[in-house]
Design a protein around this motif. Structure first.
Motif, PDB file in Angstrom:
ATOM      1  N   TYR A 272       0.819  -1.060   0.015  1.00  0.00           N
ATOM      2  CA  TYR A 272      -0.135  -0.051   0.110  1.00  0.00           C
ATOM      3  C   TYR A 272       0.838   1.246   0.145  1.00  0.00           C
ATOM      4  CZ  TYR A 272      -3.605   3.261   0.929  1.00  0.00           C
ATOM      5  OH  TYR A 272      -4.558   4.337   1.070  1.00  0.00           O
ATOM      6  N   THR A 273       0.721   2.237  -0.996  1.00  0.00           N
ATOM      7  CA  THR A 273       1.660   3.302  -1.168  1.00  0.00           C
ATOM      8  C   THR A 273       0.462   4.577  -0.508  1.00  0.00           C
ATOM      9  OG1 THR A 273       2.887   2.290  -2.916  1.00  0.00           O
ATOM     10  CG2 THR A 273       2.973   4.587  -2.696  1.00  0.00           C
ATOM     11  N   PHE A 274       0.998   5.301   0.151  1.00  0.00           N
ATOM     12  CA  PHE A 274       0.125   6.346   0.528  1.00  0.00           C
ATOM     13  C   PHE A 274       0.254   7.616  -0.407  1.00  0.00           C
ATOM     14  CE2 PHE A 274       1.286   4.536   4.716  1.00  0.00           C
ATOM     15  CZ  PHE A 274      -0.190   4.469   5.303  1.00  0.00           C
ATOM     16  N   MET A 275      -0.808   8.260  -0.575  1.00  0.00           N
ATOM     17  CA  MET A 275      -0.895   9.578  -1.502  1.00  0.00           C
ATOM     18  C   MET A 275      -0.044  10.681  -1.032  1.00  0.00           C
ATOM     19  SD  MET A 275      -4.889   9.717  -2.163  1.00  0.00           S
ATOM     20  CE  MET A 275      -6.019   8.029  -2.722  1.00  0.00           C
ATOM     21  N   ILE A 276      -0.070  10.687   0.439  1.00  0.00           N
ATOM     22  CA  ILE A 276       0.686  11.956   0.856  1.00  0.00           C
ATOM     23  C   ILE A 276       1.709  11.383   2.005  1.00  0.00           C
ATOM     24  CG2 ILE A 276       0.696  14.194   2.035  1.00  0.00           C
ATOM     25  CD1 ILE A 276      -2.262  14.398   0.822  1.00  0.00           C
ATOM     26  N   ASN A 277       2.994  12.011   1.838  1.00  0.00           N
ATOM     27  CA  ASN A 277       3.906  11.542   2.973  1.00  0.00           C
ATOM     28  C   ASN A 277       3.441  12.189   4.243  1.00  0.00           C
ATOM     29  OD1 ASN A 277       5.310   9.599   1.766  1.00  0.00           O
ATOM     30  ND2 ASN A 277       6.506  11.477   0.726  1.00  0.00           N
TER      31      ASN A 277
ATOM     32  N   ASP B 119       0.663  10.091  11.407  1.00  0.00           N
ATOM     33  CA  ASP B 119      -0.562  10.337  10.772  1.00  0.00           C
ATOM     34  C   ASP B 119      -0.334  10.461   9.378  1.00  0.00           C
ATOM     35  OD1 ASP B 119      -1.502  10.377  13.044  1.00  0.00           O
ATOM     36  OD2 ASP B 119      -1.743  12.606  13.528  1.00  0.00           O
ATOM     37  N   ILE B 120      -1.472  10.006   8.496  1.00  0.00           N
ATOM     38  CA  ILE B 120      -1.313   9.793   6.973  1.00  0.00           C
ATOM     39  C   ILE B 120      -2.976  10.568   6.551  1.00  0.00           C
ATOM     40  CG2 ILE B 120      -1.765   8.362   5.117  1.00  0.00           C
ATOM     41  CD1 ILE B 120       1.543   8.986   5.801  1.00  0.00           C
ATOM     42  N   VAL B 121      -2.468  11.232   5.487  1.00  0.00           N
ATOM     43  CA  VAL B 121      -3.962  11.671   5.111  1.00  0.00           C
ATOM     44  C   VAL B 121      -4.085  11.013   3.560  1.00  0.00           C
ATOM     45  CG1 VAL B 121      -5.118  13.724   3.722  1.00  0.00           C
ATOM     46  CG2 VAL B 121      -3.716  14.127   5.950  1.00  0.00           C
ATOM     47  N   ILE B 122      -5.423  10.400   3.578  1.00  0.00           N
ATOM     48  CA  ILE B 122      -5.992   9.778   2.396  1.00  0.00           C
ATOM     49  C   ILE B 122      -6.813  10.921   1.577  1.00  0.00           C
ATOM     50  CG2 ILE B 122      -7.355   7.854   1.356  1.00  0.00           C
ATOM     51  CD1 ILE B 122      -6.226   6.162   3.704  1.00  0.00           C
ATOM     52  N   ASP B 123      -6.612  11.357   0.466  1.00  0.00           N
ATOM     53  CA  ASP B 123      -7.455  12.137  -0.161  1.00  0.00           C
ATOM     54  C   ASP B 123      -7.816  11.675  -1.507  1.00  0.00           C
ATOM     55  OD1 ASP B 123      -8.158  14.409  -1.941  1.00  0.00           O
ATOM     56  OD2 ASP B 123      -7.162  15.721  -0.398  1.00  0.00           O
ATOM     57  N   CYS B 124      -9.278  11.473  -1.682  1.00  0.00           N
ATOM     58  CA  CYS B 124      -9.892  11.096  -2.764  1.00  0.00           C
ATOM     59  C   CYS B 124     -10.790  12.145  -3.512  1.00  0.00           C
ATOM     60  CB  CYS B 124     -10.990   9.962  -2.342  1.00  0.00           C
ATOM     61  SG  CYS B 124     -10.018   8.379  -1.644  1.00  0.00           S
ATOM     62  N   THR B 125     -10.413  13.396  -3.439  1.00  0.00           N
ATOM     63  CA  THR B 125     -11.008  14.350  -4.103  1.00  0.00           C
ATOM     64  C   THR B 125     -10.523  14.247  -5.664  1.00  0.00           C
ATOM     65  OG1 THR B 125      -9.268  15.996  -3.595  1.00  0.00           O
ATOM     66  CG2 THR B 125     -11.120  15.563  -2.040  1.00  0.00           C
ATOM     67  N   GLY B 126      -9.489  13.735  -5.821  1.00  0.00           N
ATOM     68  CA  GLY B 126      -8.965  13.477  -7.258  1.00  0.00           C
ATOM     69  C   GLY B 126      -8.108  14.668  -7.535  1.00  0.00           C
ATOM     70  N   VAL B 127      -7.778  15.551  -6.405  1.00  0.00           N
ATOM     71  CA  VAL B 127      -6.713  16.711  -6.736  1.00  0.00           C
ATOM     72  C   VAL B 127      -5.269  15.967  -6.712  1.00  0.00           C
ATOM     73  CG1 VAL B 127      -5.692  18.727  -5.614  1.00  0.00           C
ATOM     74  CG2 VAL B 127      -8.146  18.357  -5.833  1.00  0.00           C
ATOM     75  N   VAL B 128      -5.024  15.021  -5.683  1.00  0.00           N
ATOM     76  CA  VAL B 128      -3.660  14.429  -5.408  1.00  0.00           C
ATOM     77  C   VAL B 128      -3.427  13.423  -6.377  1.00  0.00           C
ATOM     78  CG1 VAL B 128      -2.379  13.183  -3.724  1.00  0.00           C
ATOM     79  CG2 VAL B 128      -3.856  14.866  -2.959  1.00  0.00           C
ATOM     80  N   ASP B 129      -4.389  12.480  -6.640  1.00  0.00           N
ATOM     81  CA  ASP B 129      -4.231  11.382  -7.659  1.00  0.00           C
ATOM     82  C   ASP B 129      -5.461  11.230  -8.162  1.00  0.00           C
ATOM     83  OD1 ASP B 129      -4.039   8.874  -9.130  1.00  0.00           O
ATOM     84  OD2 ASP B 129      -2.525   8.283  -7.399  1.00  0.00           O
ATOM     85  N   SER B 130      -5.926  11.416  -9.307  1.00  0.00           N
ATOM     86  CA  SER B 130      -6.776  11.273 -10.100  1.00  0.00           C
ATOM     87  C   SER B 130      -7.443   9.867 -10.466  1.00  0.00           C
ATOM     88  CB  SER B 130      -6.896  12.130 -11.426  1.00  0.00           C
ATOM     89  OG  SER B 130      -6.009  11.468 -12.430  1.00  0.00           O
ATOM     90  N   THR B 131      -6.545   8.923 -10.103  1.00  0.00           N
ATOM     91  CA  THR B 131      -6.815   7.536 -10.179  1.00  0.00           C
ATOM     92  C   THR B 131      -7.172   6.821  -9.018  1.00  0.00           C
ATOM     93  OG1 THR B 131      -4.646   6.645  -9.746  1.00  0.00           O
ATOM     94  CG2 THR B 131      -5.056   7.393 -12.214  1.00  0.00           C
ATOM     95  N   ARG B 132      -7.302   7.601  -7.900  1.00  0.00           N
ATOM     96  CA  ARG B 132      -7.644   7.066  -6.538  1.00  0.00           C
ATOM     97  C   ARG B 132      -8.632   7.836  -5.851  1.00  0.00           C
ATOM     98  NH1 ARG B 132      -1.740   5.753  -3.738  1.00  0.00           N
ATOM     99  NH2 ARG B 132      -3.124   4.815  -2.285  1.00  0.00           N
TER     100      ARG B 132
END
Length: 225
Positions: free
Chosen positions: A26-31, A69-82
């Motif tokens: 599992y690779t995080f979107m944001i470090n 702590d890690i942030v998972i962002d599914c708005t499409g701004v960080v990664d449009s495929t996730r």
């Protein structure tokens, strides 16, 4: 310009971290912007007669702790495929939290980030806080708090004191023909401690140890024998 290296977590099905869990890490979107590493020492306080304060006798060094702590962002701004939060949380939990029936426990995990962070451990806790939602209530962003304990297999336990000390954990090779009381006498000069060793290793036999290669001799208390 070098590409951004993202933190990842890999599952393993063995305590030596050789056999990877099926599927991708599992690779995080944001470090993370903060990582906490905790080391501690435990002592038994003992107060000698006619003294005003207790002294600390070394007991053990618990495993290191890693938390962040890690942030998972599914708005499409960080990664449009996730963009599906349920998929992200399930993928993460499958590696670090979900019970693996093949090994009868959750996976062992390796946390890696760049060249300097590589932590072999097991999950202590995962806390998920959802912080942004679609109009229909579907979560778009989550803050995930993770904490891990370092894992060291029994075979690699380092003995830091005299081998006859009953205060430390030992990995003992079973000598053919020797009974458990005889092994306790050899290791600790006290054959009465065999009951505690048998209980720790879930043994139902004391005399005939055929088929057993190694035993874990845990810290014991002679008064409990």
């Amino acid at each position: 310009m070098a590409s951004l290296e993202l933190m990842k977590i890999t599952g393993y099905t063995d305590e030596d971290f050789q056999n990877k869990f099926s599927g991708s890490p599992y690779t995080f979107m944001i470090n993370p912007d903060n990582i906490k590493v905790q080391k501690s020492i435990e002592y038994n306080e003992q107060q000698a007669p006619a003294t005003s304060s207790a002294s600390q006798k070394y007991k053990s060094s618990p495993s290191d702790k890693l938390s962040f702590d890690i942030v998972i962002d599914c708005t499409g701004v960080v990664d449009s495929t996730r963009t599906d939060m349920a998929t992200e949380i399930t993928a993460l939990e499958t590696i670090i939290y979900t019970y693996n029936g093949k090994i009868h426990r959750p996976n062992f995990v390796k946390v890696q980030w760049g060249q300097n962070i590589s932590f072999n451990g097991v999950l202590d806790a995962i806390d998920v806080s959802y912080t942004l939602f679609k109009p229909d209530g579907s979560p778009l962003r989550a803050k995930v708090s993770l904490s891990f304990s370092q894992y060291v297999s029994p075979e690699t336990v380092t003995m830091t004191d005299a081998p006859e000390s009953p205060d430390l954990t030992h990995i003992v090779t079973v000598t053919q023909g020797m009974s458990l009381p005889q092994l306790c006498e050899k290791v600790w000069n006290d054959d009465s401690l065999y009951i505690q060793v048998a209980g720790f290793n879930k043994l139902n036999k004391f005399r005939n140890l055929n088929g057993i290669d190694k035993l874990i001799f845990p810290p014991v208390n002679p008064s409990n024998s």
